[in-house]
Design an enzyme around this catalytic site. Structure first.
Site, PDB file in Angstrom:
ATOM      1  N   THR A  15      52.273  42.028  57.190  1.00 15.13           N
ATOM      2  CA  THR A  15      51.784  40.902  57.415  1.00 15.13           C
ATOM      3  C   THR A  15      50.052  42.226  57.175  1.00 15.13           C
ATOM      4  O   THR A  15      50.386  42.990  58.890  1.00 15.13           O
ATOM      5  CB  THR A  15      50.931  39.833  57.972  1.00 15.13           C
ATOM      6  OG1 THR A  15      52.140  39.534  57.851  1.00 15.13           O
ATOM      7  CG2 THR A  15      50.154  39.168  57.977  1.00 15.13           C
TER       8      THR A  15
ATOM      9  N   HIS B 187      45.941  34.011  54.659  1.00 10.40           N
ATOM     10  CA  HIS B 187      46.945  33.577  56.300  1.00 10.40           C
ATOM     11  C   HIS B 187      46.002  31.507  56.603  1.00 10.40           C
ATOM     12  O   HIS B 187      46.263  31.429  57.611  1.00 10.40           O
ATOM     13  CB  HIS B 187      45.975  34.596  57.548  1.00 10.40           C
ATOM     14  CG  HIS B 187      47.192  34.525  58.367  1.00 10.40           C
ATOM     15  ND1 HIS B 187      47.638  36.010  59.239  1.00 10.40           N
ATOM     16  CD2 HIS B 187      48.490  33.445  59.406  1.00 10.40           C
ATOM     17  CE1 HIS B 187      48.497  35.587  59.875  1.00 10.40           C
ATOM     18  NE2 HIS B 187      48.909  34.341  59.724  1.00 10.40           N
TER      19      HIS B 187
ATOM     20  N   ARG C 190      43.607  31.112  58.613  1.00 11.31           N
ATOM     21  CA  ARG C 190      43.732  31.211  60.457  1.00 11.31           C
ATOM     22  C   ARG C 190      43.184  32.837  60.668  1.00 11.31           C
ATOM     23  O   ARG C 190      43.415  32.442  62.292  1.00 11.31           O
ATOM     24  CB  ARG C 190      45.125  31.140  61.265  1.00 11.31           C
ATOM     25  CG  ARG C 190      45.985  29.931  60.540  1.00 11.31           C
ATOM     26  CD  ARG C 190      46.925  29.932  60.360  1.00 11.31           C
ATOM     27  NE  ARG C 190      47.607  30.040  61.652  1.00 11.31           N
ATOM     28  CZ  ARG C 190      48.010  28.630  62.727  1.00 11.31           C
ATOM     29  NH1 ARG C 190      47.634  27.432  61.757  1.00 11.31           N
ATOM     30  NH2 ARG C 190      48.893  29.129  63.808  1.00 11.31           N
TER      31      ARG C 190
ATOM     32  N   ASP D 212      49.782  32.512  48.436  1.00 12.00           N
ATOM     33  CA  ASP D 212      49.415  31.125  49.929  1.00 12.00           C
ATOM     34  C   ASP D 212      48.378  30.732  49.983  1.00 12.00           C
ATOM     35  O   ASP D 212      47.344  31.908  49.592  1.00 12.00           O
ATOM     36  CB  ASP D 212      50.640  31.166  50.653  1.00 12.00           C
ATOM     37  CG  ASP D 212      50.773  32.412  51.232  1.00 12.00           C
ATOM     38  OD1 ASP D 212      49.035  32.575  51.758  1.00 12.00           O
ATOM     39  OD2 ASP D 212      51.271  33.305  52.038  1.00 12.00           O
ATOM     40  N   SER D 213      48.208  30.066  50.896  1.00 15.70           N
ATOM     41  CA  SER D 213      47.002  29.447  51.439  1.00 15.70           C
ATOM     42  C   SER D 213      46.918  27.815  50.256  1.00 15.70           C
ATOM     43  O   SER D 213      45.610  28.380  49.711  1.00 15.70           O
ATOM     44  CB  SER D 213      45.742  30.551  52.072  1.00 15.70           C
ATOM     45  OG  SER D 213      46.769  31.522  52.788  1.00 15.70           O
ATOM     46  N   GLY D 214      46.998  27.042  50.767  1.00 10.12           N
ATOM     47  CA  GLY D 214      46.045  26.044  50.251  1.00 10.12           C
ATOM     48  C   GLY D 214      47.423  25.290  49.524  1.00 10.12           C
ATOM     49  O   GLY D 214      46.971  23.740  48.842  1.00 10.12           O
TER      50      GLY D 214
ATOM     51  N   ARG E 282      49.295  22.393  48.356  1.00  7.82           N
ATOM     52  CA  ARG E 282      50.408  21.291  48.472  1.00  7.82           C
ATOM     53  C   ARG E 282      50.850  19.914  47.853  1.00  7.82           C
ATOM     54  O   ARG E 282      51.265  19.374  47.978  1.00  7.82           O
ATOM     55  CB  ARG E 282      49.120  20.515  49.673  1.00  7.82           C
ATOM     56  CG  ARG E 282      48.302  21.059  50.584  1.00  7.82           C
ATOM     57  CD  ARG E 282      48.786  21.126  51.873  1.00  7.82           C
ATOM     58  NE  ARG E 282      48.118  21.411  52.582  1.00  7.82           N
ATOM     59  CZ  ARG E 282      48.467  22.771  53.109  1.00  7.82           C
ATOM     60  NH1 ARG E 282      49.102  23.371  52.155  1.00  7.82           N
ATOM     61  NH2 ARG E 282      47.642  23.525  54.071  1.00  7.82           N
TER      62      ARG E 282
HETATM   63  C1  FNR Z   1      51.116  31.154  60.024  1.00  5.98           C
HETATM   64  N1  FNR Z   1      51.562  32.350  59.513  1.00  5.98           N
HETATM   65  C2  FNR Z   1      52.102  33.755  59.637  1.00  5.98           C
HETATM   66  N2  FNR Z   1      51.766  34.286  58.810  1.00  5.98           N
HETATM   67  C3  FNR Z   1      52.826  35.243  59.586  1.00  5.98           C
HETATM   68  O1  FNR Z   1      52.993  36.515  58.686  1.00  5.98           O
HETATM   69  N3  FNR Z   1      53.109  36.114  60.036  1.00  5.98           N
HETATM   70  C4  FNR Z   1      53.356  34.560  61.326  1.00  5.98           C
HETATM   71  O2  FNR Z   1      53.940  35.279  62.892  1.00  5.98           O
HETATM   72  C5  FNR Z   1      53.009  33.536  61.090  1.00  5.98           C
HETATM   73  N4  FNR Z   1      52.826  32.717  61.446  1.00  5.98           N
HETATM   74  C6  FNR Z   1      52.428  31.058  61.398  1.00  5.98           C
HETATM   75  C7  FNR Z   1      52.582  30.017  61.670  1.00  5.98           C
HETATM   76  C8  FNR Z   1      51.506  28.611  61.648  1.00  5.98           C
HETATM   77  C9  FNR Z   1      51.801  27.740  62.460  1.00  5.98           C
HETATM   78  C10 FNR Z   1      50.687  29.031  60.432  1.00  5.98           C
HETATM   79  C11 FNR Z   1      50.575  27.198  59.408  1.00  5.98           C
HETATM   80  C12 FNR Z   1      51.141  30.040  59.188  1.00  5.98           C
HETATM   81  C13 FNR Z   1      50.514  31.873  57.510  1.00  5.98           C
HETATM   82  C14 FNR Z   1      51.566  31.706  56.644  1.00  5.98           C
HETATM   83  O3  FNR Z   1      52.686  32.507  56.772  1.00  5.98           O
HETATM   84  C15 FNR Z   1      50.972  31.160  55.727  1.00  5.98           C
HETATM   85  O4  FNR Z   1      50.231  32.267  55.324  1.00  5.98           O
HETATM   86  C16 FNR Z   1      49.895  29.809  55.710  1.00  5.98           C
HETATM   87  O5  FNR Z   1      50.586  28.901  56.122  1.00  5.98           O
HETATM   88  C17 FNR Z   1      49.624  29.547  54.130  1.00  5.98           C
HETATM   89  O6  FNR Z   1      49.538  28.406  53.869  1.00  5.98           O
HETATM   90  P1  FNR Z   1      49.002  27.539  53.673  1.00  5.98           P
HETATM   91  O7  FNR Z   1      50.178  27.033  53.491  1.00  5.98           O
HETATM   92  O8  FNR Z   1      49.480  26.537  55.826  1.00  5.98           O
HETATM   93  O9  FNR Z   1      48.100  26.266  53.618  1.00  5.98           O
END
Ligand code: FNR
Length: 377
Positions: free
Chosen positions: A165, A271, A274, A302-304, A306
């Site tokens: 990441t 992410h 986030r 990824d990201s979004g 649904r």
């Molecule tokens: C994450 N994500 C994330 N990414 C990563 O590389 N390591 C991690 O530990 C985490 N932890 C994590 C916790 C939670 C609660 C969420 C919601 C997300 C990011 C995750 O891998 C991914 O990139 C996003 O969740 C994709 O977007 P959507 O599908 O949630 O919209």
């Protein structure tokens, strides 16, 4: 396993209803942790809205009797283009956490990406995923010996790839978590890979006597690494023979650099909104990146996502495979059965939607099936 039903005995189909169930069931801090994004959540909203800025353009009378969702990724044949995102701390959602999610993924042949901050050790998660590809997501600790140890353990435990990441030099400004004073590691979740690591224990907890609070403080000190640079990819390459994917690429230049620095794949991702708020939606970043590097290394997205058509749009814009995060975590509120229900519904939706585009095989999806809303074909 019976499909979960809502209080009025109707099947839970809509992802909005899974989200509502999670909100009703989980403590506020845990729900906000999963649901929220960084800052004003501009990017979180943009991620989902971006899908509405693209139109699918179905083609008719093409014989879609036999629909095939299969893809080939990193030399493995997969039944669908879907993978489960690394999501840390899953015991804050359900006591079986990552084990339930990984079992569900394995049951459907879907690869699962184990987070560095998972609530069960990478070995325990791997053990429930016989014969299904599993990837290990690395937050590169600010201690190279611990980083090397994680990678060595992942390889020994049967993981098929390392997902590094790269958008988390430090944690994003997550206002809701700050307001809730919520840091999931304080619950004890997310520490498993550290407490089971011989190098970490020997260096940071040699007496084995640290309290949970002290242990968390030690982990926090080394969890992330703000000094990481592209040159370090070569070091990681020396530690493992596994393919290395870079997760968190939005800039087209970084997509090109990933190829130049020898990455085996990238994940176009912000992410899930986030990290840096205001970042371009992942979907709108995708076509620029794929234009430059498609066919050179696999592009995951990824990201979004649904729903099924979202997956088709990402693939039409150049993704080879797609990853979901929050949707399966909402399902996890009801444990393994909940995750399986979310995944099964999503895949049925995908299969239906694929056929309705007039394309029988997912591998035939291309740019001719999509246009920016309002633009000509
Ligand atoms: C994450 N994500 C994330 N990414 C990563 O590389 N390591 C991690 O530990 C985490 N932890 C994590 C916790 C939670 C609660 C969420 C919601 C997300 C990011 C995750 O891998 C991914 O990139 C996003 O969740 C994709 O977007 P959507 O599908 O949630 O919209």
């Amino acid at each position: 396993m019976t499909a979960p039903v809502s209080a009025d005995d109707r099947p839970i189909i809509r992802i909005e209803d899974w989200e509502a169930l999670a909100e009703q069931t989980l403590p506020k801090g845990a729900f906000d942790y999963v649901h929220s994004g960084a800052g004003a959540e501009e990017t979180l909203r943009k991620n989902e809205r971006a899908f509405q800025q693209w139109d699918l353009l179905p083609k008719i009378l093409t014989n879609v009797e036999n629909v095939n969702l299969g893809i080939n990724l990193l030399n493995r044949q997969l039944p669908t283009p879907l993978l489960l995102a690394p999501v840390g701390f899953q015991t804050v959602v359900h006591p079986e956490g990552e084990l339930a999610s990984a079992r569900s993924a394995a049951g459907l042949g879907i690869p699962y990406i184990t987070s560095t901050v998972s609530s069960f050790s990478l070995e325990d998660i791997s053990a429930v995923m016989e014969n299904v590809p599993r990837y290990f997501q690395l937050y590169w600790p600010n201690d190279e010996e611990v980083a090397a140890s994680f990678v060595t353990r992942a390889e020994a435990a049967g993981y098929d790839a390392i997902v590094l990441t790269v958008d988390t030099a430090l944690l994003g400004w997550r206002e809701k978590d700050l307001q809730n004073r919520y840091f999931p590691m304080q619950t004890g979740a997310g520490t498993a890979n550290f407490v089971t690591d011989p190098v970490f224990q020997q260096k940071y907890n040699p007496s084995g006597l640290l309290t949970q609070e002290e242990l968390t403080a030690e982990i926090k000190k080394i969890l992330l690494n703000q000094s990481l640079t592209w040159e370090k990819i070569a070091w990681l390459r020396q530690q493992t023979s596994l393919p290395i994917l870079l997760k968190g690429i939005i800039h087209t230049e970084d997509g090109k650099k990933a190829v130049a620095y020898g990455a085996d794949g990238i994940i176009v991702s912000n992410h899930g909104g986030r990290q840096l708020d205001g970042v371009r939606s992942s979907l709108n970043a995708l076509p620029f990146i794929s234009k430059e590097i498609q066919g050179e290394i696999p592009i995951l997205f990824d990201s979004g996502i649904r729903r099924g058509p979202d997956i088709l749009k990402a693939i039409a814009l150049g993704a080879d495979a797609v990853i979901i995060g929050r949707p399966y975590v909402y399902g996890l509120t009801l444990g393994q059965a909940g995750v399986t229900a979310v995944l099964t519904n999503l895949l049925h939706d995908l299969e239906t939607s694929l056929a309705l585009t007039g394309t029988a095989s997912l591998s035939d999806i291309d740019g001719s099936l999509i246009a920016r809303t309002g633009n000509s074909q």
